[in-house]
Write a protein that holds these residues in place. Structure first.
Motif, PDB file in Angstrom:
ATOM      1  N   ASP A   1       7.503  10.448  19.865  1.00 46.64           N
ATOM      2  CA  ASP A   1       8.360   9.322  19.482  1.00 46.64           C
ATOM      3  C   ASP A   1       9.816   9.758  19.335  1.00 46.64           C
ATOM      4  O   ASP A   1      10.737   8.964  19.566  1.00 46.64           O
ATOM      5  N   MET A   2      10.026  11.017  18.954  1.00 45.25           N
ATOM      6  CA  MET A   2      11.391  11.531  18.845  1.00 45.25           C
ATOM      7  C   MET A   2      12.092  11.517  20.198  1.00 45.25           C
ATOM      8  O   MET A   2      13.308  11.370  20.284  1.00 45.25           O
ATOM      9  N   LEU A   3      11.302  11.640  21.273  1.00 41.79           N
ATOM     10  CA  LEU A   3      11.884  11.685  22.612  1.00 41.79           C
ATOM     11  C   LEU A   3      12.187  10.297  23.146  1.00 41.79           C
ATOM     12  O   LEU A   3      13.107  10.119  23.944  1.00 41.79           O
ATOM     13  N   THR A   4      11.409   9.311  22.717  1.00 40.59           N
ATOM     14  CA  THR A   4      11.606   7.960  23.234  1.00 40.59           C
ATOM     15  C   THR A   4      12.526   7.127  22.358  1.00 40.59           C
ATOM     16  O   THR A   4      13.109   6.149  22.838  1.00 40.59           O
ATOM     17  N   ARG A   5      12.710   7.511  21.090  1.00 41.61           N
ATOM     18  CA  ARG A   5      13.443   6.656  20.162  1.00 41.61           C
ATOM     19  C   ARG A   5      14.736   7.261  19.628  1.00 41.61           C
ATOM     20  O   ARG A   5      15.632   6.526  19.216  1.00 41.61           O
ATOM     21  N   ALA A   6      14.836   8.571  19.614  1.00 44.81           N
ATOM     22  CA  ALA A   6      16.060   9.195  19.094  1.00 44.81           C
ATOM     23  C   ALA A   6      17.125   9.208  20.187  1.00 44.81           C
ATOM     24  O   ALA A   6      16.817   9.419  21.360  1.00 44.81           O
TER      25      ALA A   6
ATOM     26  N   GLY B   1       4.796   8.291  23.536  1.00 40.91           N
ATOM     27  CA  GLY B   1       5.955   8.139  22.661  1.00 40.91           C
ATOM     28  C   GLY B   1       5.936   6.871  21.825  1.00 40.91           C
ATOM     29  O   GLY B   1       6.967   6.469  21.290  1.00 40.91           O
ATOM     30  N   GLN B   2       4.754   6.246  21.694  1.00 43.50           N
ATOM     31  CA  GLN B   2       4.619   5.025  20.889  1.00 43.50           C
ATOM     32  C   GLN B   2       3.587   5.218  19.774  1.00 43.50           C
ATOM     33  O   GLN B   2       2.922   4.273  19.367  1.00 43.50           O
ATOM     34  N   SER B   3       3.461   6.445  19.299  1.00 45.84           N
ATOM     35  CA  SER B   3       2.419   6.765  18.323  1.00 45.84           C
ATOM     36  C   SER B   3       2.663   6.156  16.953  1.00 45.84           C
ATOM     37  O   SER B   3       1.724   5.738  16.261  1.00 45.84           O
ATOM     38  N   SER B   4       3.915   6.136  16.532  1.00 43.48           N
ATOM     39  CA  SER B   4       4.231   5.714  15.176  1.00 43.48           C
ATOM     40  C   SER B   4       3.742   4.300  14.885  1.00 43.48           C
ATOM     41  O   SER B   4       3.188   4.026  13.811  1.00 43.48           O
ATOM     42  N   ALA B   5       3.941   3.396  15.833  1.00 44.98           N
ATOM     43  CA  ALA B   5       3.498   2.012  15.636  1.00 44.98           C
ATOM     44  C   ALA B   5       1.989   1.946  15.469  1.00 44.98           C
ATOM     45  O   ALA B   5       1.468   1.160  14.663  1.00 44.98           O
ATOM     46  N   ARG B   6       1.264   2.769  16.220  1.00 43.12           N
ATOM     47  CA  ARG B   6      -0.201   2.788  16.103  1.00 43.12           C
ATOM     48  C   ARG B   6      -0.628   3.359  14.753  1.00 43.12           C
ATOM     49  O   ARG B   6      -1.608   2.895  14.150  1.00 43.12           O
TER      50      ARG B   6
ATOM     51  N   LEU C   1       7.315  15.850  13.678  1.00 46.56           N
ATOM     52  CA  LEU C   1       6.275  14.929  14.141  1.00 46.56           C
ATOM     53  C   LEU C   1       6.112  13.749  13.200  1.00 46.56           C
ATOM     54  O   LEU C   1       5.673  12.672  13.607  1.00 46.56           O
ATOM     55  N   LEU C   2       6.477  13.939  11.935  1.00 42.39           N
ATOM     56  CA  LEU C   2       6.285  12.892  10.937  1.00 42.39           C
ATOM     57  C   LEU C   2       7.512  11.997  10.751  1.00 42.39           C
ATOM     58  O   LEU C   2       7.420  10.969  10.074  1.00 42.39           O
ATOM     59  N   THR C   3       8.629  12.374  11.354  1.00 45.71           N
ATOM     60  CA  THR C   3       9.878  11.662  11.065  1.00 45.71           C
ATOM     61  C   THR C   3       9.785  10.170  11.377  1.00 45.71           C
ATOM     62  O   THR C   3      10.110   9.321  10.522  1.00 45.71           O
ATOM     63  N   TRP C   4       9.346   9.811  12.581  1.00 45.46           N
ATOM     64  CA  TRP C   4       9.287   8.385  12.918  1.00 45.46           C
ATOM     65  C   TRP C   4       8.167   7.653  12.193  1.00 45.46           C
ATOM     66  O   TRP C   4       8.377   6.510  11.742  1.00 45.46           O
ATOM     67  N   PRO C   5       6.978   8.243  12.027  1.00 47.06           N
ATOM     68  CA  PRO C   5       6.003   7.556  11.171  1.00 47.06           C
ATOM     69  C   PRO C   5       6.529   7.284   9.770  1.00 47.06           C
ATOM     70  O   PRO C   5       6.299   6.205   9.212  1.00 47.06           O
ATOM     71  N   MET C   6       7.275   8.209   9.180  1.00 46.41           N
ATOM     72  CA  MET C   6       7.831   7.977   7.842  1.00 46.41           C
ATOM     73  C   MET C   6       8.831   6.832   7.863  1.00 46.41           C
ATOM     74  O   MET C   6       8.829   5.977   6.973  1.00 46.41           O
TER      75      MET C   6
ATOM     76  N   ARG D   1       0.854  -1.183   0.000  1.00 45.83           N
ATOM     77  CA  ARG D   1       0.000   0.000   0.000  1.00 45.83           C
ATOM     78  C   ARG D   1       0.892   1.235   0.000  1.00 45.83           C
ATOM     79  O   ARG D   1       1.722   1.422   0.893  1.00 45.83           O
ATOM     80  N   ARG D   2       0.731   2.101  -1.012  1.00 46.13           N
ATOM     81  CA  ARG D   2       1.570   3.289  -1.151  1.00 46.13           C
ATOM     82  C   ARG D   2       1.028   4.418  -0.271  1.00 46.13           C
ATOM     83  O   ARG D   2      -0.099   4.885  -0.475  1.00 46.13           O
ATOM     84  N   ILE D   3       1.833   4.853   0.685  1.00 46.14           N
ATOM     85  CA  ILE D   3       1.458   5.938   1.582  1.00 46.14           C
ATOM     86  C   ILE D   3       2.289   7.161   1.224  1.00 46.14           C
ATOM     87  O   ILE D   3       3.512   7.168   1.399  1.00 46.14           O
ATOM     88  N   CYS D   4       1.633   8.187   0.716  1.00 50.00           N
ATOM     89  CA  CYS D   4       2.321   9.434   0.402  1.00 50.00           C
ATOM     90  C   CYS D   4       2.191  10.357   1.610  1.00 50.00           C
ATOM     91  O   CYS D   4       1.087  10.761   1.982  1.00 50.00           O
ATOM     92  N   VAL D   5       3.311  10.689   2.225  1.00 46.60           N
ATOM     93  CA  VAL D   5       3.334  11.596   3.365  1.00 46.60           C
ATOM     94  C   VAL D   5       3.725  12.976   2.860  1.00 46.60           C
ATOM     95  O   VAL D   5       4.720  13.129   2.149  1.00 46.60           O
ATOM     96  N   ALA D   6       2.926  13.988   3.233  1.00 51.94           N
ATOM     97  CA  ALA D   6       3.219  15.359   2.821  1.00 51.94           C
ATOM     98  C   ALA D   6       3.736  16.150   4.011  1.00 51.94           C
ATOM     99  O   ALA D   6       3.175  16.088   5.103  1.00 51.94           O
ATOM    100  N   THR D   7       4.809  16.886   3.795  1.00 53.35           N
ATOM    101  CA  THR D   7       5.337  17.773   4.833  1.00 53.35           C
ATOM    102  C   THR D   7       5.572  19.147   4.234  1.00 53.35           C
ATOM    103  O   THR D   7       6.074  19.268   3.115  1.00 53.35           O
ATOM    104  N   SER D   8       5.197  20.183   4.997  1.00 50.44           N
ATOM    105  CA  SER D   8       5.286  21.543   4.458  1.00 50.44           C
ATOM    106  C   SER D   8       6.171  22.462   5.287  1.00 50.44           C
ATOM    107  O   SER D   8       6.306  23.630   4.955  1.00 50.44           O
ATOM    108  N   GLY D   9       6.743  21.954   6.376  1.00 57.63           N
ATOM    109  CA  GLY D   9       7.606  22.823   7.166  1.00 57.63           C
ATOM    110  C   GLY D   9       7.970  22.205   8.495  1.00 57.63           C
ATOM    111  O   GLY D   9       7.645  21.051   8.791  1.00 57.63           O
TER     112      GLY D   9
END
Length: 400
Positions: free
Chosen positions: A195-200, A368-373, A32-37, A18-26
């Protein structure tokens, strides 16, 4: 590039991804999108596409697309907006450019889902592009309340243009369902910025200072103040009150980030530049990128009207002084001190925050576990044709 895109499209079809296109504008959404991506790219049933627009492609805002590529992400589509004016006509032209460019990008990339975050004006243009091209939208951050910004209406409009709702807390979920969205399309995932705080990995002090370009002070305040777009003066009087309150704080290093590309933002940035001139304790930045959260963690307080003071600061035990109307109505934990946009209350609130006089650091925005969800919600979502079919839900939200 078209041949490569076509080859990639065919291979993903054969692999059943499934192709997921993530858009980021700034900067407002990228962190916030780094770990989901990253997790979308690593998931067996998903394939990541990346659309970059907004201030990421503007020299005046730091041309932060370079940072995205340095993080290892391939940019599949660039949609310039020419953000050279922040008056209504200029923003309308920029929105039109975003809409046109996004339609062309989505027609080329053919994603199964477009994932958007937040509530900015260009995000609304991206959602409109998805509507015109028949691409379902997964939206992160619906159901929140910000009474002092046009973002409030944009956010709720995005909810009605979206097909999968990835909300940050239970109150937001109930609001989205009350807007007629089906409960089985609403997922409470928390704030992915945590997630950046728990995983980076933690950034060492010397590495942080190298990124910042100067040493930390004995006392440090992180200051971010954006236009209050529902006010006639776009919040300029609130900004002036903040700067007046900061004037006597020469014993603290003030780390100031410039305002977003909002109506009135250019005037705000000019005011910041004038304030910083001649003050050796002020460090002014277009965007702090990977240094933002490490700096947030070591500062005595975060001051202004950014949502990060409400959503991320509690998790690093940094008190927040939230000023004025922009975040009015938004869920906040006990470490957030709200105050009127007047010099005396701001000074008093900063003194309380720097003394640690807050009620605790419970964070209502997640663990800090949002990305997996988020990844699980994307994998388990119905097929594209079914996802596009929306029925207005007239029932009561669960547990209402």
């Amino acid at each position: 590039m078209l041949r490569r895109a076509a080859y990639s499209f065919i291979m993903e079809e054969r692999l059943g991804k499934r192709r997921i296109c993530v858009a980021t504008s700034g900067r407002a959404d990228y962190g916030l999108l780094t770990w989901p991506m990253r997790d979308i790219a690593a998931a067996g049933g998903l394939s990541l596409q990346l659309l970059v627009t907004g201030t990421h492609l503007e020299e005046g805002h730091g041309m932060t697309v370079g940072g995205i590529e340095a993080d290892g992400f391939a940019v599949d589509a660039r949609v310039p907006m020419d953000l050279t004016a922040d008056d209504p006509a200029g923003l309308a032209r920029s929105s039109a450019a975003c809409l046109t460019g996004a339609v062309e990008a989505l027609e080329r990339l053919q994603p199964d889902i477009l994932m958007l975050l937040g509530d900015r004006f260009e995000t609304l243009a991206l959602a409109q592009a998805a509507m015109l091209t028949g691409v379902p939208v997964a939206h992160i951050g619906g159901g929140d309340v910000t009474e002092g910004a046009i973002d409030e209406g944009i956010r709720h409009a995005l909810t009605k243009l979206s097909h999968l709702h990835l909300v940050t807390h239970e109150d937001a979920a109930r609001r989205v369902i009350r807007m007629g969205e089906a409960p089985d399309r609403v997922h409470v995932v928390g704030n992915p910025g945590l997630d950046m705080l728990t995983r980076a990995p933690a950034m060492a002090r010397d590495a942080l200072e190298a990124r910042l370009g100067r040493p930390l002070g004995a006392k440090n305040l992180l200051v971010t103040f954006h236009p209050v777009t529902t006010l006639p003066d776009k919040g300029r009087s609130e900004l002036d009150a903040l700067l007046k309150a900061l004037e006597p704080m020469g014993d603290a290093t003030l780390w100031i980030t410039r305002a977003n590309a909002d109506p009135g933002g250019m005037a705000f940035n000019a005011a910041f530049e004038a304030f910083a001139r001649g003050r050796s304790n002020v460090s002014l930045h277009d965007a702090l990128g990977p240094a933002y959260l490490p700096l947030l963690a070591v500062c005595d307080a975060v001051v202004g009207n950014s949502s990060s003071g409400l959503a991320e600061a509690p998790s690093v035990r940094t008190p927040t002084v939230d000023i004025g109307l922009r975040q009015a109505g938004r869920l906040a934990g006990p470490s957030v001190i709200r105050c009127a946009a007047e010099p005396a209350p701001i000074c008093a609130a900063i003194a309380r925050a720097m003394a640690g006089e807050v009620g605790g650091f419970d964070n209502p925005y997640g663990d800090g576990q949002s990305s997996a969800r988020i990844v699980q919600a994307l994998i388990s979502a119905p097929p594209r044709d079914i996802l596009l079919r929306k029925r207005f839900f007239d029932g009561e939200p669960p547990h209402a």
